[in-house]
Design a protein around this motif. Sequence first.
Motif, short mmCIF file in Angstrom:
data_model
loop_
_atom_site.label_atom_id
_atom_site.label_comp_id
_atom_site.label_asym_id
_atom_site.label_seq_id
_atom_site.Cartn_x
_atom_site.Cartn_y
_atom_site.Cartn_z
N ASN A 51 0.87 -1.17 0.00
CA ASN A 51 0.00 0.00 0.00
C ASN A 51 0.90 1.22 0.00
N ARG B 256 2.00 4.96 0.24
CA ARG B 256 1.62 6.21 0.90
C ARG B 256 1.71 7.35 -0.10
N GLU C 58 -6.99 1.92 1.27
CA GLU C 58 -5.58 1.69 0.97
C GLU C 58 -5.30 2.06 -0.48
N ASP D 48 -10.15 -2.75 -0.77
CA ASP D 48 -9.01 -1.92 -0.39
C ASP D 48 -9.23 -1.03 0.83
#
Length: 158
Positions: free
Chosen positions: A113, A115, A140, A137
Amino acid sequence: MKVERLKINYRTLEEFKKFHEHGLEELSMYEDLRANLVEDSSSSPFYGVYEDGKLVARMSLYPIDARFDRYFSPPRDHFELWKLEVLPGYKGRGFGRALVQYGQSLGEPIKTNVRYGAQDFFTKLGFEPVKYDPNRDRGENPYVWIPATEDQSYEPTR
């Protein structure tokens, strides 16, 4: 630069405190390690890079069984790169790249995942975004990497 599998022990716990002080709470890994503390366990999901005896970069890389795969079609075993962190003052020197490339050298697909702000880092290492599915998800931002030598019949679920 050498990537090492970190032992789950009190020394590593002390090293993780340094990251806890500088990092974002969700990247801390401190609680993950403390919850699994078994003196000198060598089967940890944690990997790191030391410079001058100091842990300066770390990641957690968890094996995921095909039964629990939600990102590849057909489902398959893969790794989930859960957390990647480099201490301030050591960023931009290739430590994070070395950790991810170590994970890639294991020869299995990787899901992570990403950022906000790290998309370029991961795409330069061959990761591709997966089409967002709100049921799967849950907020995410999934990206996947498939080894170049991998049977191309495996595709990210899109």
